[in-house]
Design an enzyme around this catalytic site. Structure first.
Site, PDB file in Angstrom:
ATOM      1  N   LYS A   1      29.997   0.472 -18.611  1.00 24.90           N
ATOM      2  CA  LYS A   1      30.039  -0.785 -17.409  1.00 24.90           C
ATOM      3  C   LYS A   1      28.567  -2.078 -18.026  1.00 24.90           C
ATOM      4  CE  LYS A   1      33.796   0.509 -15.580  1.00 24.90           C
ATOM      5  NZ  LYS A   1      34.854   0.130 -15.748  1.00 24.90           N
TER       6      LYS A   1
ATOM      7  N   ARG B   1      44.955  -0.954 -18.732  1.00 25.23           N
ATOM      8  CA  ARG B   1      45.791  -0.620 -18.601  1.00 25.23           C
ATOM      9  C   ARG B   1      46.986  -1.500 -17.380  1.00 25.23           C
ATOM     10  NH1 ARG B   1      42.514   1.782 -13.960  1.00 25.23           N
ATOM     11  NH2 ARG B   1      42.519   1.379 -12.239  1.00 25.23           N
TER      12      ARG B   1
END
Ligand code: MV4
Length: 503
Positions: free
Chosen positions: A116, A291
């Site tokens: 992150k 994804r």
């Protein structure tokens, strides 16, 4: 195009991929654990390979076993679904090293977006708006207090290795920093083996908006507009919809463009989702999920595009073959997750044998599930049994259709979260589009007894509101639809919608 692919997953997403593959003339290889020998994905595939083992680590998470299964069966590519190995960069690499195609993004994009701090820095450099805060880790409390002054309270302490709701702590004043920082640091080490933390301004009541993107291997990408995913509890989404009521066409185009910029910055390929927080008319990059997501069907419903088909095409090297202006939004779609949880007992996981199953149907109702009568619902896997998805010409119609579909459905033998979803859909604030990420946690879930009376009243209010808001066709009249049902009829439908576990 591939002739045979392996699906490294189970449950509804494995079926979802099998369905599109079959339509495209592609054969599917399923893999399955000992628990899943009678599962639908095992039965619906052309070939099924036992991985052995009960635990995910012995089966769906065992990279070498999965790759060996593909090689033994002559599969040319691997689709990872979501969860399991889908965002595992090492697996993406191993698949390619084994000479197979990876139906997912490049290893580098998975790695960058998985960290992150690194992704925040990359996004900032690419001109993607991020929440005000740091792009470097903070090492100690003193530095954290100092930096927080500049950013402004409230502050979110986040773990670099976190994401998806893990490792976030809110600090409202400097005096709280020390204990929060230590707790966050300890948690990050324990959960990820990586204690790096960073600071952001904490946005108090944001909405969660995400943009679906798809890139081919030739540098061309498009977005498929946004999904609104604010109706969640403990980072588990319950109700998702597309489009979001808070974006106008101008903002929608802008957010879509920003999502594409995010993807381009990491040389993205395949399907991905760029997550944003929306607050006060502004959007801020949160993270990118590398994804296909659970809630992808609402995007399919409003755009008419089969996202799995596009995934397979671009993974095989085909160009997307169309530009952004070929895509548009038609109508509105809502998805409700069918989780095996008891919403009247704090959403505790519910187990048992599915002894009854009545699927809803009718126009514009889609049920994506791997449920079947006799299925043993245990604690081995994710509690999500499936998803109910509807399309409507507009949001009101989609809401009414979803309420109708939930009322038609019966899952007997386990509790599901459907009654909670029903109460969301009937909630005045939800109907008005006035909600944020705290909506569900702040909502009082009514018991079946309370609800019996409430449902009839809510129906009357809702019908009245809709009639007042705009001129409706016959659907708004008093003779059609769930709203017009007698109290006793409404009650019995509510019971069948899982308010009571049928015996
Ligand atoms: C935030 C936030 C407010 N301000 N960051 C939670 C999931 C994790 N990936 C990021 N999350 C949040 N980050 C700042 N600066 C609020 C959340 C958040 C949230 C975000 C999306 C969907 C649901 C959420 C529920 C609680 C908190």
């Amino acid at each position: 195009m591939f002739e045979r692919i392996l699906i490294a997953n189970r449950g509804e997403i494995a079926l979802r991929v099998i369905r599109t593959a079959r339509e495209m003339g592609i054969e599917c290889v399923a893999v399955y654990s000992d628990v899943d020998s009678a599962a639908l994905h095992t039965r619906m595939a052309h070939v099924a390979v036992p991985l052995g083992g009960k635990l995910p680590s012995e089966s769906y998470l065992d990279m070498d076993k999965v790759i060996a299964a593909a090689q033994e069966t002559g599969a040319e590519a691997i689709h990872p679904g979501y969860g399991f190995l889908s965002e595992n960069a090492a697996f993406a690499r191993k698949v390619k090293e084994a000479g197979l195609a990876w139906i997912g993004p490049p290893e580098g994009a998975i790695t960058t977006m998985g960290d992150k701090i690194i992704s925040r820095r990359a996004m900032k450099e690419a001109g993607v708006p991020t929440v005000p805060g740091l792009v470097d880790p903070v090492d100690d409390v003193a530095t954290a207090v100092q930096e927080a002054e500049a950013i402004g309270y409230p502050i979110a302490i986040k773990a670099a290795a976190g994401g998806g709701g893990k490792g976030i702590r809110v600090v409202r004043a400097a005096s709280e920093m020390e204990s929060a920082f230590r707790t966050a640091s300890g948690e990050a080490v324990a959960a990820f083996g990586d204690g790096r933390l960073y600071l952001e301004r904490y946005l108090d009541r944001p909405r969660h908006i995400e943009v679906q993107v798809m890139f081919d291997q030739h540098g061309h990408g498009v977005h498929f507009f946004e999904r609104e995913c604010s109706i969640q509890r403990r980072h588990q989404k319950l109700v998702e919809e597309a489009p979001s009521v808070v974006l106008d066409d101008e903002m929608r185009a802008k957010v879509g463009e920003i999502a594409l910029r995010a993807g381009r910055a990491v040389d993205y390929e395949g399907a991905g989702t760029v997550e944003f927080l929306w607050s006060g008319g502004e959007i801020f990059f949160l993270e990118m999920n590398t994804r296909l997501q659970v809630e992808h069907p609402v995007t399919e419903m409003i755009t008419g595009v089969d996202l799995v088909r596009e995934q397979l095409r671009v993974a095989a090297g085909e160009p997307l073959g169309y530009e952004q202006d070929a895509l548009s939004i038609r109508g509105h779609s809502i998805e409700v997750r069918i989780n095996a949880e008891n919403p009247f007992a704090g959403f505790l996981p519910s187990t048992g044998t599915l002894h009854n199953l009545r699927a809803p149907g009718g126009p514009w109702v889609r049920l994506d599930t791997a449920m079947y009568r006799g299925l043993e619902v245990g604690l081995e896997y994710d509690p999500m049994l499936g998803k109910l998805i509807v399309w409507g010409a507009d949001r009101d119609q989609a809401i009414r259709r979803m309420i109708r579909a939930i009322q038609e459905m019966n899952v007997g033998g386990v509790h599901t979260a459907l009654p909670a979803a029903l109460q969301v859909l009937e909630h005045e604030k939800f109907v008005e589009g006035d909600f944020d990420t705290h909506f569900l946690e702040g909502m009082e879930i009514r018991s079946p007894e309370e609800y019996e009376g409430f449902a009839a009243v809510a129906a009357a209010i809702y019908r009245h509101k809709l009639a007042k808001r705009r001129a409706l066709g016959p659907a708004a009249g008093s003779r059609e639809g769930w709203a017009a049902r007698s109290r006793s009829e409404t009650t019995s439908l509510v019971q069948r919608a899982g308010m009571e576990v049928a015996r």
